[in-house]
Design an enzyme around this catalytic site. Structure first.
Site, short mmCIF file in Angstrom:
data_model
loop_
_atom_site.label_atom_id
_atom_site.label_comp_id
_atom_site.label_asym_id
_atom_site.label_seq_id
_atom_site.Cartn_x
_atom_site.Cartn_y
_atom_site.Cartn_z
CG ASP A 209 -15.54 3.43 25.31
OD1 ASP A 209 -15.43 4.37 26.11
OD2 ASP A 209 -15.47 3.57 24.07
CG ASP A 211 -13.98 8.35 28.84
OD1 ASP A 211 -13.31 8.20 27.80
OD2 ASP A 211 -13.86 9.34 29.58
#
Length: 292
Positions: A209, A211
């Site tokens: 991802d 974040d």
């Protein structure tokens, strides 16, 4: 040098290691408490492999509840010389996209609740972790990734936060502004403890991802992370299989000094060392404790 034994720590999404032969499961007692799970010991080709799921099978342990000292201690007792950590991480750079593997070479420790050393009152030791990743081990991982045509980048800094919550937006933008590349919850104190135990260490940071800094991707959520974890797990198994297939039979001296990190590290005079602590250090520091 001794026989090379390859240890694999499986992070989120990696709770087993298919492809092992001559498998046995072993629970090794540690004076440092309970490790995350039993060890799965076997071979890939001629290379002896020791696998440990960091969070336990079923993901029963949060990052802050893992007994990192016990984990490293039992891996050392099992003979591990070289340790590869497979870890899910968030990215602070657009070019480090979900699904990419990053072979980080530096860490920043922002944890606060974890025991970060085997040494302390009764036997003080100071090891260098200036270069926490073994260069030769990382080279072998890079060669395996290239051979398997896996997307990877070599080099980067991973900051380790306490968790288990994901970052606030302010934390995310601050760490990104400091130039860090990735964020995770488990590399520290694992890397420090491996160095104290004279185990050569390397991390494969598997990006899941961005974040929460990225204006288009928004906040992290477990569902999206899990989807990428499943994709990464198969690639991680291929990477380990190729790494093991080409691994040397004997341990290689580490340019970063992991194979002899304790040679000049103990500073407490022998007469002042605590016998109870020394007994707990039998695996981690047994090589040097007999020298006086």
């Amino acid at each position: 040098m001794s026989e090379a034994v390859l240890g694999i720590i499986g992070g989120s999404g990696i709770y087993d290691l298919p492809g092992l032969t001559d498998i046995r499961e072993e629970r090794i007692a540690s004076p440092w408490g309970e490790p995350s799970d039993a060890l799965r010991i076997g071979r890939i080709g001629a290379t002896r492999i020791v696998f440990l799921p960091r969070h336990g099978r079923g993901h029963a342990l949060s990052p802050s509840d893992i007994n990192y000292r016990a984990n490293i201690d039992v891996l050392k007792r099992a003979g591990v010389t070289d340790l590869v950590s497979l870890s899910a991480c968030g990215s602070y750079k657009a070019e480090l996209y979900p699904g990419l593997f990053v072979l980080v070479d530096q860490f920043v420790d922002r944890t606060t609740r974890r025991e970060s050393s085997f040494f302390g009152k009764g036997c003080v030791a100071h090891v260098s972790v200036a270069h926490p990743v073994g260069p030769k081990l990382q080279e072998r991982i890079a060669a395996a990734a290239q051979a398997e045509e896996l997307p990877f980048v070599r080099g980067g800094t991973l900051v380790t936060m306490e968790g288990p919550q994901f970052s606030t937006y302010a934390e995310s933008t601050s760490y990104r502004g400091l130039g860090y590349d990735l964020i995770g919850m488990t590399a520290m104190p694992e890397a420090k403890l491996a160095r104290e135990a004279e185990i050569t260490y390397a991390t494969v940071a598997m990006v899941t991802d961005y974040d929460c800094w990225h204006e288009l991707h928004g906040a992290v959520d477990v569902a999206s992370v899990v989807a990428v974890l499943h994709e990464n797990a198969d690639k991680a198994r291929r990477l380990v299989a190729r790494l093991a297939a080409d691994f040397p039979a004997e341990r290689e001296p580490c340019p970063a000094g992991s194979h002899n990190a304790l040679d000049h590290a103990l500073i407490t005079a022998p007469a002042f060392r605590d016998p109870a602590l020394l007994a707990k250090l039998d695996a981690v520091a047994g090589r040097v404790l007999g020298r006086g």
